[in-house]
Design a protein around this motif. Sequence first.
Motif, PDB file in Angstrom:
ATOM      1  N   LYS A   5       1.068   0.081   8.710  1.00  0.00           N
ATOM      2  CA  LYS A   5       2.308  -0.632   8.396  1.00  0.00           C
ATOM      3  C   LYS A   5       1.956  -1.920   7.676  1.00  0.00           C
ATOM      4  O   LYS A   5       1.096  -2.681   8.142  1.00  0.00           O
ATOM      5  CB  LYS A   5       3.016  -1.024   9.700  1.00  0.00           C
ATOM      6  CG  LYS A   5       4.075  -0.065  10.172  1.00  0.00           C
ATOM      7  CD  LYS A   5       4.869  -0.800  11.252  1.00  0.00           C
ATOM      8  CE  LYS A   5       5.786   0.115  11.996  1.00  0.00           C
ATOM      9  NZ  LYS A   5       6.391  -0.571  13.144  1.00  0.00           N
ATOM     10  N   TYR A   6       2.626  -2.146   6.538  1.00  0.00           N
ATOM     11  CA  TYR A   6       2.374  -3.374   5.788  1.00  0.00           C
ATOM     12  C   TYR A   6       3.648  -3.775   5.074  1.00  0.00           C
ATOM     13  O   TYR A   6       4.232  -2.956   4.349  1.00  0.00           O
ATOM     14  CB  TYR A   6       1.244  -3.162   4.766  1.00  0.00           C
ATOM     15  CG  TYR A   6       1.108  -4.300   3.773  1.00  0.00           C
ATOM     16  CD1 TYR A   6       0.557  -5.518   4.166  1.00  0.00           C
ATOM     17  CD2 TYR A   6       1.569  -4.168   2.466  1.00  0.00           C
ATOM     18  CE1 TYR A   6       0.450  -6.562   3.273  1.00  0.00           C
ATOM     19  CE2 TYR A   6       1.464  -5.221   1.561  1.00  0.00           C
ATOM     20  CZ  TYR A   6       0.901  -6.426   1.972  1.00  0.00           C
ATOM     21  OH  TYR A   6       0.804  -7.456   1.080  1.00  0.00           O
ATOM     22  N   ASN A   7       4.095  -4.973   5.311  1.00  0.00           N
ATOM     23  CA  ASN A   7       5.194  -5.516   4.527  1.00  0.00           C
ATOM     24  C   ASN A   7       6.420  -4.584   4.506  1.00  0.00           C
ATOM     25  O   ASN A   7       7.021  -4.373   3.460  1.00  0.00           O
ATOM     26  CB  ASN A   7       4.670  -5.731   3.092  1.00  0.00           C
ATOM     27  CG  ASN A   7       5.482  -6.760   2.331  1.00  0.00           C
ATOM     28  OD1 ASN A   7       6.286  -7.470   2.937  1.00  0.00           O
ATOM     29  ND2 ASN A   7       5.298  -6.816   1.027  1.00  0.00           N
ATOM     30  N   GLY A   8       6.731  -3.991   5.671  1.00  0.00           N
ATOM     31  CA  GLY A   8       7.897  -3.126   5.753  1.00  0.00           C
ATOM     32  C   GLY A   8       7.654  -1.681   5.328  1.00  0.00           C
ATOM     33  O   GLY A   8       8.541  -0.835   5.448  1.00  0.00           O
ATOM     34  N   LEU A  23      -3.043   1.002  -0.140  1.00  0.00           N
ATOM     35  CA  LEU A  23      -1.969   0.055  -0.458  1.00  0.00           C
ATOM     36  C   LEU A  23      -1.821  -0.109  -1.971  1.00  0.00           C
ATOM     37  O   LEU A  23      -0.704  -0.205  -2.491  1.00  0.00           O
ATOM     38  CB  LEU A  23      -2.227  -1.296   0.211  1.00  0.00           C
ATOM     39  CG  LEU A  23      -2.092  -1.297   1.742  1.00  0.00           C
ATOM     40  CD1 LEU A  23      -2.513  -2.643   2.316  1.00  0.00           C
ATOM     41  CD2 LEU A  23      -0.661  -0.971   2.176  1.00  0.00           C
ATOM     42  N   GLU A  28       1.311  -1.842  -4.116  1.00  0.00           N
ATOM     43  CA  GLU A  28       1.279  -3.179  -3.522  1.00  0.00           C
ATOM     44  C   GLU A  28       0.220  -4.030  -4.235  1.00  0.00           C
ATOM     45  O   GLU A  28      -0.763  -3.505  -4.763  1.00  0.00           O
ATOM     46  CB  GLU A  28       0.935  -3.089  -2.030  1.00  0.00           C
ATOM     47  CG  GLU A  28       2.020  -2.426  -1.201  1.00  0.00           C
ATOM     48  CD  GLU A  28       3.331  -3.208  -1.257  1.00  0.00           C
ATOM     49  OE1 GLU A  28       3.306  -4.428  -1.025  1.00  0.00           O
ATOM     50  OE2 GLU A  28       4.376  -2.592  -1.556  1.00  0.00           O
ATOM     51  N   ILE A  30      -2.643  -6.380  -3.693  1.00  0.00           N
ATOM     52  CA  ILE A  30      -3.586  -6.899  -2.696  1.00  0.00           C
ATOM     53  C   ILE A  30      -4.772  -7.474  -3.471  1.00  0.00           C
ATOM     54  O   ILE A  30      -5.427  -6.740  -4.207  1.00  0.00           O
ATOM     55  CB  ILE A  30      -4.107  -5.773  -1.766  1.00  0.00           C
ATOM     56  CG1 ILE A  30      -2.959  -4.950  -1.185  1.00  0.00           C
ATOM     57  CG2 ILE A  30      -5.010  -6.342  -0.676  1.00  0.00           C
ATOM     58  CD1 ILE A  30      -2.110  -5.675  -0.170  1.00  0.00           C
ATOM     59  N   MET A  44      -7.745  -9.131   4.970  1.00  0.00           N
ATOM     60  CA  MET A  44      -6.420  -8.920   5.538  1.00  0.00           C
ATOM     61  C   MET A  44      -6.512  -9.151   7.051  1.00  0.00           C
ATOM     62  O   MET A  44      -7.591  -9.375   7.585  1.00  0.00           O
ATOM     63  CB  MET A  44      -5.907  -7.501   5.250  1.00  0.00           C
ATOM     64  CG  MET A  44      -5.701  -7.230   3.769  1.00  0.00           C
ATOM     65  SD  MET A  44      -4.869  -5.650   3.438  1.00  0.00           S
ATOM     66  CE  MET A  44      -3.145  -6.115   3.743  1.00  0.00           C
ATOM     67  N   GLU A  81      -1.102  -2.221  12.099  1.00  0.00           N
ATOM     68  CA  GLU A  81      -0.097  -3.018  11.411  1.00  0.00           C
ATOM     69  C   GLU A  81      -0.847  -4.199  10.794  1.00  0.00           C
ATOM     70  O   GLU A  81      -1.593  -4.893  11.502  1.00  0.00           O
ATOM     71  CB  GLU A  81       0.966  -3.502  12.406  1.00  0.00           C
ATOM     72  CG  GLU A  81       2.174  -4.060  11.701  1.00  0.00           C
ATOM     73  CD  GLU A  81       3.370  -4.225  12.650  1.00  0.00           C
ATOM     74  OE1 GLU A  81       3.462  -3.447  13.627  1.00  0.00           O
ATOM     75  OE2 GLU A  81       4.169  -5.126  12.392  1.00  0.00           O
ATOM     76  N   CYS A  83      -1.273  -7.467   7.651  1.00  0.00           N
ATOM     77  CA  CYS A  83      -0.615  -8.404   6.735  1.00  0.00           C
ATOM     78  C   CYS A  83      -1.696  -9.158   5.964  1.00  0.00           C
ATOM     79  O   CYS A  83      -2.885  -9.077   6.299  1.00  0.00           O
ATOM     80  CB  CYS A  83       0.261  -9.390   7.517  1.00  0.00           C
ATOM     81  SG  CYS A  83      -0.654 -10.378   8.693  1.00  0.00           S
ATOM     82  N   LEU A  84      -1.291  -9.875   4.925  1.00  0.00           N
ATOM     83  CA  LEU A  84      -2.250 -10.761   4.259  1.00  0.00           C
ATOM     84  C   LEU A  84      -2.411 -11.985   5.148  1.00  0.00           C
ATOM     85  O   LEU A  84      -1.447 -12.438   5.760  1.00  0.00           O
ATOM     86  CB  LEU A  84      -1.732 -11.154   2.869  1.00  0.00           C
ATOM     87  CG  LEU A  84      -1.745 -10.021   1.840  1.00  0.00           C
ATOM     88  CD1 LEU A  84      -1.067 -10.449   0.555  1.00  0.00           C
ATOM     89  CD2 LEU A  84      -3.169  -9.557   1.545  1.00  0.00           C
ATOM     90  N   ASP A  86      -3.024 -15.865   6.556  1.00  0.00           N
ATOM     91  CA  ASP A  86      -2.522 -17.178   6.173  1.00  0.00           C
ATOM     92  C   ASP A  86      -3.641 -17.903   5.418  1.00  0.00           C
ATOM     93  O   ASP A  86      -4.622 -18.339   6.003  1.00  0.00           O
ATOM     94  CB  ASP A  86      -2.142 -17.954   7.441  1.00  0.00           C
ATOM     95  CG  ASP A  86      -1.718 -19.375   7.115  1.00  0.00           C
ATOM     96  OD1 ASP A  86      -1.651 -19.712   5.915  1.00  0.00           O
ATOM     97  OD2 ASP A  86      -1.472 -20.133   8.055  1.00  0.00           O
TER      98      ASP A  86
END
Lengths: 333, 121
Positions: A5-8, A23, A28, A30, A44, A81, A83-84, A86
């Motif tokens: 899961k990534y970004n919805g 991805l 996407e 990345i 990530m 799950e 995400c990128l 912070d």
Amino acid sequence: MARVKYNGLVVEVPAGRSVLDALLDRGETIPHGCRAGACQTCLMQATQGTVPAASQRGLKAAHRERGLFLACSCMPEEDLEVCLPDTQQLRIAASIVGRRALADDVMELSLRTSEPFSYRAGQYVTLWRDAELGRSYSLANLPQTDGLLQFHIRRIEGGAFSGWIHDSARVGDALDVQGPMGDCFYTADDPEQKLLLIGTGTGLAPLYGILQDALAQGHRGAIHLFHGALARDGLYLHDSLTELAAQHNKLHYHACVLHGDDEPAADIRAGDVGALALERIGTPAGWKCYLCGDPTLVNGLRKKLFLAGAAMKDIHADAFLASGPAPRDPLND
Amino acid sequence: MASLYERLGGDAAVDAAVDIFYRKVLSDDRVNGFFDDVDMEAQAAKQKSFLTMVFGGPNNYTGLDMREGHKHLVERGLNDSHVDTIIELLGATLKELGVADSEIEEVAAIANSVRDDVLNR
């Protein structure tokens, strides 16, 4: 088959396919670079699920614990799950304080970081022009109290980052610095040990850093630096290294060109830099060796030096990997 | 009586053996074709785990690991003769380090015990 899961989105990743490629296949964006687990551009973060250990190799313990991983090396075995990360926590701000041409296609880039940055000369960092464009470069100078970082940037044909540095970057331009990474640096465990430094092209940058570190730390054993270039113009620190060697008895600088079309100068040898180095020093048993630059040369020499008697623990190699295009997905061909 | 691993000198003995052994493997045309494309540092770490195991030291090897780890090599033709060569080079390494023949035999027996797993049969 794992679901990521990534970004919805929910993306199915077939066995053996990386999270990065899966991805990118879905369109996407990345950030990524070497695709070999070295440059850490594709960092990530997993917020659910456990990533394979191989995708966290080379990361700091604190980053591993936060679930950071390298998307290019992550062939997921379970659902994740992600995400990128912070980026504020990973990168520090810097600005360009100087650009100086060392050769036609090599630019010395000087940056100053906004806060103290701890590293060892010879390690590398990823420089980010913006959120998406990041490339790895080796640190060519010793850490300074004023945060000055220096790099040797070779122009890559069609290269987005190196083109920017060579053609349009200006003093005052901002960029971010992520890292440092890598374990190719001087260690003072045996100040009498002989050092063999071999590099091609801008593989000289980390070696120049390592060399200065060894001299600054009072290394007493002989230091032999071999710089290989295609032609004379590629020996971009020839004069300063010749001068440095004249100041330090233990330092020996060997300039090598692969294509000696005309008779090379008296102080420049023609031929393969690795072969010339082995011919000059004899057996590398007991030497500490640093190899930087072209991956074929670095990996070939690593094997040659090991077989010729250098201990595995004494060979430090930094193969410069180009940022590559995606390999084709065998399942979608 | 001390274990084989202790008698051989433990971790320090493994460290002394790994470079010699790996150098022999890479120099031997009977087996070095299987090592052409590998990452040398990662491979050296694997050689160290292998030597620790055959020295009778602490290890986490399972038969399944051995099978999975060598499956692609069996497909490329890895067979008994290659295992024999590895055991021969292991013996030559230990001989070079001054290990007694009786202990070399013990090491060879441990190496032999994983032969079927390595060859996936």
